[in-house]
Design a protein around this motif. Structure first.
Motif, PDB file in Angstrom:
ATOM      1  N   MET A 132     134.807 -14.927  90.769  1.00  0.00           N
ATOM      2  CA  MET A 132     135.385 -14.378  91.945  1.00  0.00           C
ATOM      3  C   MET A 132     135.807 -12.895  91.693  1.00  0.00           C
ATOM      4  SD  MET A 132     134.925 -15.796  94.754  1.00  0.00           S
ATOM      5  CE  MET A 132     136.234 -14.873  95.677  1.00  0.00           C
ATOM      6  N   TYR A 133     136.157 -12.555  90.278  1.00  0.00           N
ATOM      7  CA  TYR A 133     136.635 -11.346  90.034  1.00  0.00           C
ATOM      8  C   TYR A 133     135.374 -10.232  89.897  1.00  0.00           C
ATOM      9  CZ  TYR A 133     138.918  -7.394  87.930  1.00  0.00           C
ATOM     10  OH  TYR A 133     139.280  -6.012  87.751  1.00  0.00           O
ATOM     11  N   ILE A 134     134.321 -10.959  89.381  1.00  0.00           N
ATOM     12  CA  ILE A 134     133.140 -10.033  89.259  1.00  0.00           C
ATOM     13  C   ILE A 134     132.845  -9.914  90.866  1.00  0.00           C
ATOM     14  CG2 ILE A 134     130.540 -10.136  88.519  1.00  0.00           C
ATOM     15  CD1 ILE A 134     131.631 -12.053  86.093  1.00  0.00           C
ATOM     16  N   ILE A 135     132.451 -10.790  91.590  1.00  0.00           N
ATOM     17  CA  ILE A 135     132.102 -10.739  92.990  1.00  0.00           C
ATOM     18  C   ILE A 135     132.587  -9.770  93.801  1.00  0.00           C
ATOM     19  CG2 ILE A 135     131.579 -11.698  95.125  1.00  0.00           C
ATOM     20  CD1 ILE A 135     130.741 -14.081  93.453  1.00  0.00           C
ATOM     21  N   THR A 136     134.314  -9.733  93.874  1.00  0.00           N
ATOM     22  CA  THR A 136     135.010  -9.046  94.396  1.00  0.00           C
ATOM     23  C   THR A 136     135.560  -7.544  94.081  1.00  0.00           C
ATOM     24  OG1 THR A 136     137.060 -10.151  93.796  1.00  0.00           O
ATOM     25  CG2 THR A 136     135.882 -11.246  95.746  1.00  0.00           C
ATOM     26  N   GLN A 137     135.539  -7.595  92.660  1.00  0.00           N
ATOM     27  CA  GLN A 137     136.248  -6.600  91.992  1.00  0.00           C
ATOM     28  C   GLN A 137     135.290  -5.587  91.289  1.00  0.00           C
ATOM     29  OE1 GLN A 137     139.246  -5.794  93.013  1.00  0.00           O
ATOM     30  NE2 GLN A 137     139.384  -7.867  94.148  1.00  0.00           N
ATOM     31  N   CYS A 138     134.141  -5.897  90.841  1.00  0.00           N
ATOM     32  CA  CYS A 138     133.376  -5.428  89.682  1.00  0.00           C
ATOM     33  C   CYS A 138     131.990  -4.631  90.546  1.00  0.00           C
ATOM     34  CB  CYS A 138     132.822  -6.428  88.728  1.00  0.00           C
ATOM     35  SG  CYS A 138     134.014  -7.018  87.718  1.00  0.00           S
ATOM     36  N   SER A 169     136.994 -25.121  84.627  1.00  0.00           N
ATOM     37  CA  SER A 169     136.329 -24.761  85.774  1.00  0.00           C
ATOM     38  C   SER A 169     136.988 -23.669  86.743  1.00  0.00           C
ATOM     39  CB  SER A 169     135.800 -26.046  86.532  1.00  0.00           C
ATOM     40  OG  SER A 169     136.963 -26.738  87.155  1.00  0.00           O
ATOM     41  N   GLU A 170     138.411 -23.867  86.857  1.00  0.00           N
ATOM     42  CA  GLU A 170     139.068 -22.826  87.442  1.00  0.00           C
ATOM     43  C   GLU A 170     139.026 -21.659  87.040  1.00  0.00           C
ATOM     44  OE1 GLU A 170     142.731 -24.955  87.776  1.00  0.00           O
ATOM     45  OE2 GLU A 170     142.350 -25.879  89.529  1.00  0.00           O
ATOM     46  N   ILE A 171     139.036 -21.586  85.700  1.00  0.00           N
ATOM     47  CA  ILE A 171     138.949 -20.224  84.848  1.00  0.00           C
ATOM     48  C   ILE A 171     137.525 -19.705  85.209  1.00  0.00           C
ATOM     49  CG2 ILE A 171     138.753 -18.981  82.720  1.00  0.00           C
ATOM     50  CD1 ILE A 171     141.011 -20.918  81.636  1.00  0.00           C
ATOM     51  N   ARG A 172     136.464 -20.373  85.109  1.00  0.00           N
ATOM     52  CA  ARG A 172     135.443 -19.915  85.341  1.00  0.00           C
ATOM     53  C   ARG A 172     135.292 -19.396  86.955  1.00  0.00           C
ATOM     54  NH1 ARG A 172     132.661 -23.976  83.712  1.00  0.00           N
ATOM     55  NH2 ARG A 172     132.512 -25.113  85.486  1.00  0.00           N
ATOM     56  N   ASN A 173     135.652 -19.943  87.735  1.00  0.00           N
ATOM     57  CA  ASN A 173     135.673 -19.536  89.294  1.00  0.00           C
ATOM     58  C   ASN A 173     136.536 -18.374  89.414  1.00  0.00           C
ATOM     59  OD1 ASN A 173     134.060 -22.008  89.911  1.00  0.00           O
ATOM     60  ND2 ASN A 173     135.812 -23.063  90.370  1.00  0.00           N
ATOM     61  N   ALA A 174     137.695 -18.254  88.608  1.00  0.00           N
ATOM     62  CA  ALA A 174     138.429 -16.958  89.022  1.00  0.00           C
ATOM     63  C   ALA A 174     137.514 -16.098  88.134  1.00  0.00           C
ATOM     64  CB  ALA A 174     139.562 -17.137  88.034  1.00  0.00           C
ATOM     65  N   LEU A 175     136.705 -15.899  87.156  1.00  0.00           N
ATOM     66  CA  LEU A 175     136.089 -15.156  86.561  1.00  0.00           C
ATOM     67  C   LEU A 175     134.897 -14.547  87.670  1.00  0.00           C
ATOM     68  CD1 LEU A 175     134.906 -13.190  84.360  1.00  0.00           C
ATOM     69  CD2 LEU A 175     133.908 -15.115  83.079  1.00  0.00           C
ATOM     70  N   LEU A 180     144.559  -4.294  82.627  1.00  0.00           N
ATOM     71  CA  LEU A 180     143.770  -2.936  82.761  1.00  0.00           C
ATOM     72  C   LEU A 180     142.446  -3.168  81.754  1.00  0.00           C
ATOM     73  CD1 LEU A 180     145.848  -0.046  83.524  1.00  0.00           C
ATOM     74  CD2 LEU A 180     144.789  -1.684  85.021  1.00  0.00           C
ATOM     75  N   LYS A 181     142.892  -3.563  80.223  1.00  0.00           N
ATOM     76  CA  LYS A 181     141.855  -3.734  79.350  1.00  0.00           C
ATOM     77  C   LYS A 181     140.896  -4.878  79.682  1.00  0.00           C
ATOM     78  CE  LYS A 181     141.142  -4.642  74.191  1.00  0.00           C
ATOM     79  NZ  LYS A 181     141.930  -5.028  72.981  1.00  0.00           N
ATOM     80  N   THR A 182     141.416  -6.103  80.446  1.00  0.00           N
ATOM     81  CA  THR A 182     140.706  -7.012  80.540  1.00  0.00           C
ATOM     82  C   THR A 182     139.727  -6.667  81.713  1.00  0.00           C
ATOM     83  OG1 THR A 182     142.301  -8.807  80.002  1.00  0.00           O
ATOM     84  CG2 THR A 182     140.911  -9.762  81.752  1.00  0.00           C
ATOM     85  N   SER A 183     140.224  -6.030  82.719  1.00  0.00           N
ATOM     86  CA  SER A 183     139.326  -5.430  83.843  1.00  0.00           C
ATOM     87  C   SER A 183     138.576  -4.774  83.196  1.00  0.00           C
ATOM     88  CB  SER A 183     140.180  -4.725  84.788  1.00  0.00           C
ATOM     89  OG  SER A 183     139.483  -4.050  85.743  1.00  0.00           O
ATOM     90  N   ARG A 184     138.543  -3.747  82.331  1.00  0.00           N
ATOM     91  CA  ARG A 184     137.622  -2.849  81.700  1.00  0.00           C
ATOM     92  C   ARG A 184     136.408  -3.789  81.209  1.00  0.00           C
ATOM     93  NH1 ARG A 184     138.175  -0.560  76.053  1.00  0.00           N
ATOM     94  NH2 ARG A 184     137.843  -2.802  75.373  1.00  0.00           N
ATOM     95  N   ASN A 185     136.826  -4.770  80.359  1.00  0.00           N
ATOM     96  CA  ASN A 185     136.064  -5.587  79.633  1.00  0.00           C
ATOM     97  C   ASN A 185     135.101  -6.356  80.659  1.00  0.00           C
ATOM     98  OD1 ASN A 185     137.277  -4.783  77.161  1.00  0.00           O
ATOM     99  ND2 ASN A 185     138.187  -6.721  77.004  1.00  0.00           N
ATOM    100  N   ILE A 186     135.772  -6.804  81.822  1.00  0.00           N
ATOM    101  CA  ILE A 186     134.844  -7.603  82.575  1.00  0.00           C
ATOM    102  C   ILE A 186     133.817  -6.834  83.262  1.00  0.00           C
ATOM    103  CG2 ILE A 186     134.902  -9.200  84.635  1.00  0.00           C
ATOM    104  CD1 ILE A 186     137.507 -10.125  83.871  1.00  0.00           C
TER     105      ILE A 186
END
Length: 437
Positions: free
Chosen positions: A382-388, A374-380, A77-83
């Protein structure tokens, strides 16, 4: 791992000699009732109905206490908040080209707006607001009009606020603020008009409260954060370390069964010689047995020694040639470590899935972690696009209302600035700032 239900809320694990007791499901439910609050002076006081948050009006604290005992949910949850928060807030304007295509052009904030945004950063406004929103899927912002006629904003923790029951038009007229709803007193409960009610009336008072929320789940008064649907998995995950602590204190060391011959501490000879009465001998026998067992317990107690011990008495046959002594026998108790560890992995998987945050983004180790930058960057990304996007729209709502009330430039808009990972040849720091809504 198999388990058997013994009674409501109590489970006995088939491979582990421990019973786990879980809290009643209703204690974590979003069920709402009402409480009566008296508002106004005694002569003109009137009763209003205020909505309870959960069955005991304390769901927010129950929720936080449960996740605070977990090893993985807080970091996710803290990671979600930070992003969601990104690097900071910036101003932009929409610019259209000759083909009607829209571009967002970052602009320098006017002095008044810049000073105001700096004040928000210094007061940790964004951290507090996003904390509440991530944990409870809602947050409250107080608007206060100063002597200059300009409004300022400040976060009020959600645990302090309860909404009034809706009126016939479906509008919540007031929010009620109290420092402790479990120890409430009428003179400590403060009504504050809602932004919804003020907008409907067309007049914003010197003080009012705006609620931001994501009501995908829940009711009109209290939304349910999506991650909370896995509360049972969180509860199970919290229990497993307790089982291993129990093992560490007791079962990882050999439990003993101590057998003591009947009459071992009984001084029968003194009774026969008349030196002691029968009653005195029995009392003395009990004291000696207790002293012996206390001594054994002190020797075996603690993680550095052998663990717990049980004892019993055994009878001697009259045909035995030798008098029996005290026997120490090892007890074999199943531990079920492997089964518990497998269950623990499943609870972690369920909790990760419930938050929607990839474990690599939260620095949580898993067996199938990402293997490259690159996979970590893609995951980040995707999270910004779909969840933020949706949470950010909610978090920025107070700024747009503030812009309207304070008469800022109508074309001025606000957005969160993200950090994007890069290669070190493109940027020595390995990251760069990007603009995003």
């Amino acid at each position: 791992m198999a388990y058997n239900e013994v009674q409501k809320g109590v489970y006995s694990f088939s491979k582990f000699p421990v019973i786990a007791e879980f809290e009643d499901k209703t204690s974590f439910s979003n069920t709402t009732g009402t409480i009566d609050i008296q508002v106004g002076e005694k002569e003109t006081a009137k009763n209003v109905k205020v909505m309870m948050w959960g069955i005991d009006n304390n769901l927010c604290d129950r929720r936080e206490n449960l996740i605070a005992d977990n090893n993985i949910i807080p970091q996710l949850l803290k990671t979600s908040r930070n992003i969601i928060m990104g690097m900071d807030i910036f101003c932009y304007k929409e610019v259209y080209d000759e083909n009607g295509n829209r571009n967002n052009e970052a602009v320098k904030a006017p002095d008044e707006v810049r000073d105001f945004m700096n004040d928000l950063r210094e007061s940790d406004y964004w951290e507090d607001l996003t904390n509440d929103f991530v944990k409870n899927s809602m947050a409250y912002v107080r608007f206060l009009k100063g002597s200059s006629g300009k409004y300022s904003i400040k976060n009020i923790k959600a645990r302090y606020i309860r909404p009034q029951e809706m009126n016939e038009s479906g509008v919540i007229e007031n929010y009620f603020r109290c420092a402790d709803w479990l120890k409430k007193y009428e003179n400590e409960i403060i009504p504050i008009q809602t932004a919804e009610s003020a907008k409907e009336s067309g007049v914003y008072p010197p003080q009012f409260v705006q609620r931001i929320e994501d009501d995908f789940l829940g009711n009109e008064y209290f939304p349910i954060p999506v991650w909370w649907t896995g509360s049972k998995w969180i509860e199970i995950g919290n229990k497993i370390p307790e089982f291993h602590t129990f093992n560490l204190e007791n079962q990882y060391f050999t439990p003993l069964h101590i057998e003591i011959p009947k009459g071992y501490f009984y001084d029968g000879l003194s009774v026969k010689m008349g030196k002691k009465t029968e009653n005195e001998a029995v009392v003395e026998e009990a004291e000696k047995r207790k002293t012996f067992l206390d001594t054994v317990d002190n020797v075996l107690a603690g993680t550095k020694n052998a663990g717990k011990a049980v004892w019993s008495e055994y009878s001697l046959s009259q045909m035995q040639k030798e008098y029996g002594g005290i026997k120490f026998n090892e007890l074999k108790i199943p531990r079920g470590d492997d089964a518990l560890l497998k269950l623990f992995e499943k609870t972690n998987e369920a909790n990760i899935s419930g938050t929607g945050v990839h474990p690599s983004l939260a620095a949580i180790m898993t067996s199938d972690g990402l293997s490259s930058g690159s996979e970590i960057r893609n995951a980040l990304d995707m999270y910004i696009i779909t969840q933020c996007i949706q949470p950010r729209k909610q978090l920025l709502k107070p700024l747009y209302l503030l812009k309207k009330l304070n008469g800022w430039d109508k074309e001025l808009k606000f957005a969160f600035r993200d950090v994007q990972l890069t290669t070190t040849d493109a940027n020595p720091t390995g990251s760069q700032a990007v603009t995003a809504n």
